[in-house]
Design an enzyme around this catalytic site. Structure first.
Site, PDB file in Angstrom:
ATOM      1  N   ASP A  30       0.315  -1.150  -0.099  1.00 22.33           N
ATOM      2  CA  ASP A  30      -0.386   0.095  -0.453  1.00 22.33           C
ATOM      3  C   ASP A  30       1.331   1.579  -0.521  1.00 22.33           C
ATOM      4  OD1 ASP A  30      -1.899  -1.733   0.325  1.00 22.33           O
ATOM      5  OD2 ASP A  30      -2.000  -1.659   2.921  1.00 22.33           O
ATOM      6  N   GLU A 215     -11.922   0.026  -3.066  1.00 27.69           N
ATOM      7  CA  GLU A 215     -11.415   0.232  -1.639  1.00 27.69           C
ATOM      8  C   GLU A 215      -9.634   1.590  -2.230  1.00 27.69           C
ATOM      9  OE1 GLU A 215      -8.963  -2.812   0.301  1.00 27.69           O
ATOM     10  OE2 GLU A 215      -8.630  -4.257  -2.000  1.00 27.69           O
TER      11      GLU A 215
HETATM   12  O1  FUB Z   1      -2.986  -3.827   3.567  1.00 29.30           O
HETATM   13  C1  FUB Z   1      -4.459  -4.184   3.637  1.00 29.30           C
HETATM   14  C2  FUB Z   1      -5.468  -4.057   2.394  1.00 29.30           C
HETATM   15  O2  FUB Z   1      -5.631  -4.141   1.306  1.00 29.30           O
HETATM   16  C3  FUB Z   1      -5.322  -2.443   2.385  1.00 29.30           C
HETATM   17  O3  FUB Z   1      -5.941  -1.627   2.945  1.00 29.30           O
HETATM   18  C4  FUB Z   1      -6.158  -2.337   1.214  1.00 29.30           C
HETATM   19  O4  FUB Z   1      -6.235  -1.098   0.118  1.00 29.30           O
HETATM   20  C5  FUB Z   1      -4.986  -3.887   0.570  1.00 29.30           C
HETATM   21  O5  FUB Z   1      -3.998  -2.704  -0.060  1.00 29.30           O
END
Ligand code: FUB
Length: 654
Positions: A30, A215
């Site tokens: 991320d 997301e």
């Molecule tokens: O890293 C945990 C989660 O996985 C992140 O918050 C999402 O965006 C995905 O990458």
């Protein structure tokens, strides 16, 4: 002093090759990249293998590190900037420090991060503040009211207004108050599903986005357009792509534009990204599970360049192993992270039990090649290359410039089977580190291409190096030299070494040396020894290297060294101060002034003469040094009555 050295070592860049993944000692998912003070900072989630008691195949993160770089090649780990125990409202063993962001306003740095709250369920988003992008960050006592979700991103508009976007019941966005800690505006009360009661939520859902799981919003502004970019699952049962929408207003409504990065080719379920403009170029930071092929919840940050069409839409970005940035030829080049390759070239881990050891590439067909772009050469003409490779049979690996048919830079014989008299060498399948001279030295920034005569060949890395010279030739007519700042004399007339059979240096008694040196002194001038006027690159004059590079003779040598010292005035009461490897005798103006006998190691100021005088005008300083099996060198200077270096004279070699 020790502390300073340790600090300097800690601050050294950790990763010095412009390749993907960019962070190669830990997982880094991320990646949110920001530019602060003309440096790029990356704030990733820190995936770790799940400790016992935690779900093994799920995300697991206990803290955040920040990384910085000025060239997108060398990344410095700034260390832990916030950990789960430091979050007053978070579960100290929740391992849920998911995707963060960091922005600056009013001279402060605001770090936004999701975490699991101590009470209740789901995720809240907290803020930690600092005076520097590298922390230390202090966490606010409570999370942001009204935000329940993950993956915060903050956009600061040209007028200074800040907007926060997050993922929770779709993608939502809200304006932040000037304090950057609270949402501006009323909270809305909503009913939770399955009769779990109601809650107050901030902001609004972003309109105009496609159906399907979304997301990780990342919003940015370019040429008057607002971009809302996000991981999106476009097909039932699929994995995440990276997609985006554009708007003329920070909170939409949005005009969906499609994807700019397709699903990962290896089924890594997530992708998560950020955009940043740095020194006139836009970059996409994203992740892929490069070091963890079996568990796709351990991911690593990568970078690619991004370009835009005239109407502002984003051109599709293809993931590469090469990444961005220039690789210096003198740094290790992991050629397995190639820019392009022919058919029958594969990459695999060097050690599957420790994936952080990285990869190697196999060339499996006689016509196979791999190309590695953007390597910067700034080498001397006698540079050489080191290659780490292995093969099953004797073959030759060729490093060419630009293409598979390009000019050959180096021919590397991969001799894995050889007979040398009664010795047989069988190195089939073993990693070999081979050093070979170059056929020619490329100039500037270019591409390297690797081919080989016979296959299979595996190659891990290559590295070019300048051959150390230790000395430079003093041109005739050169202006006189001076002793260096510490008084050491570096300019010498060295005579080619005289071979001596000395199996051990224990013979170097005073009597032995006096006999040897007076015998050789008597011959001096009558022998036809070649002389070299040289300037030593180091304060110690490395006679062994002189013998090796200039006269093809190393161990078992007697060396003569002479220098001429010109003084404007007489300099009385000085001492000749010498350190040497081997044994040496010194004469000033044909008078013996010092004998260092025994089997010595080179130690500064190891032996000192009686008080002597450097006369006005020319003085001749001469040394004979002898060594059997060791590395010969010496360092010499004059010290005054207070043991301070004498430097008020000039030095010539004739
Ligand atoms: O890293 C945990 C989660 O996985 C992140 O918050 C999402 O965006 C995905 O990458």
């Amino acid at each position: 002093m020790k502390k300073r050295l340790l600090l300097a070592l800690l601050m050294l860049p950790l990763f010095v090759a412009a390749q993907n993944p960019i962070i190669r000692t830990q997982f880094a998912a991320d990646p949110t990249a920001r530019v602060f003070n003309d440096k790029v900072y990356v704030y990733p989630s820190h995936d770790i293998p799940a400790p016992e008691g935690q779900r093994q195949d799920w995300f697991c993160m206990a803290d955040y590190h920040a990384f910085s770089s000025e060239n997108l090649t060398d990344w410095t780990d700034c260390g832990v900037i916030l950990s789960q125990e430091q979050v007053p409202w978070g579960k100290p063993t929740g391992f849920s420090m998911w995707a963060p962001d960091c922005v600056t306003k009013n001279g402060k740095y605001y770090f936004y991060f999701p975490d699991g709250p101590r009470e209740g369920f789901g995720f809240a988003i907290g803020v930690a503040t600092a005076d520097s992008p590298e922390g230390p960050f202090a966490c606010e006592p409570k999370p942001i009211q009204g935000i329940s979700g993950i993956d915060p991103c903050v956009l600061i508009d040209d007028d200074g207004a800040a907007y926060i976007y997050w993922s929770g019941m779709g993608i939502r966005g809200a304006k932040l108050k000037d304090n950057m800690l609270e949402v501006d505006g009323e909270l809305e009360t909503i009913e939770l599903p399955q009769g779990r009661g109601s809650m107050k939520v901030a902001g609004k859902g972003m309109e105009g986005l496609p159906d399907g799981f979304k997301e990780g919003p990342f919003a940015f502004k370019r040429n008057g357009w607002y971009y809302l970019t996000f991981p999106w699952v476009r097909t039932e049962g699929g994995t995440e792509t990276l997609a985006y929408a554009m708007s003329k207003s920070p909170l939409g409504p949005w005009d969906f534009k499609g994807i700019f990065m397709a699903e990962h080719d290896n089924k890594c379920w997530t992708n998560h990204h950020s955009f940043v403009e740095y020194r006139g170029q836009w970059y996409l930071f994203y992740h892929r599970n490069d070091y963890s092929p079996a568990v796709d919840k351990r991911r690593s940050a990568r970078i690619e360049k991004v370009t835009f069409n005239g109407d502002g839409t984003i051109r599709e970005v293809k993931p590469t192993m090469r990444g961005v940035g220039i690789n210096l030829a003198t740094e290790k080049i992991d050629v397995d992270r190639f820019s392009a390759a022919s058919d029958y070239v594969t990459t695999q881990f060097v050690d599957t039990a420790n994936t952080f050891r990285g990869w190697c590439a196999s060339l499996n067909n006689k016509k196979s090649w791999l190309r590695y772009d953007d390597v910067e050469f700034n080498l001397r003409d006698d540079a050489y290359v080191i290659v780490c490779a292995r093969a099953d049979d004797n073959t030759e690996l060729l490093i060419r410039e630009k293409s598979a048919k390009g000019k050959v830079i180096a021919r590397v014989p991969l001799t894995v089977l050889s007979e040398m008299g009664r010795f047989r060498r069988d190195m089939r399948g073993q990693w070999l580190t081979l050093t070979v001279p170059l056929e020619y030295v490329p100039k500037g920034v270019t591409s390297l291409c690797i081919t080989c005569q016979d296959v299979p060949v595996e190659v891990d890395w290559i590295q070019f190096k300048n051959r150390p010279h230790y000395f430079s030739a003093v041109p005739s007519g050169a202006s006189p030299a001076q002793p260096d700042a510490d008084g050491f004399i570096r300019r010498w007339l060295l005579q080619e070494p005289i071979a001596k059979t000395i199996p051990s240096n224990i013979v170097f008694t005073d009597t032995y040396l006096r006999d040897l040196f007076s015998e050789e002194l008597a011959k001096l001038g009558k022998q036809k020894l070649k002389s070299y006027a040289l300037e030593s690159e180091t304060y110690n004059v490395r006679l062994f290297r002189f013998g090796e590079l200039w006269a093809n003779h190393t161990y078992g040598s007697l060396f003569w060294a002479t220098t001429y010292i010109d003084c404007d005035e007489e300099i009385p009461d000085v001492r000749l101060s010498v350190g040497c490897n081997g044994a040496s005798m010194w004469w000033l103006n044909d008078e013996e002034v010092l004998l260092l006998s025994g089997d010595r190691r080179m130690v500064e100021d190891d032996g000192r003469s009686q008080r002597i005088t450097l006369k006005k005008g020319r003085n001749v300083l001469r040394c004979a040094l002898v060594n059997g099996p060791g590395l010969s060198d010496f360092c010499v200077r004059f010290l005054d009555e207070n043991n301070q270096p004498v430097t008020n004279y000039t030095i010539k070699t004739k």
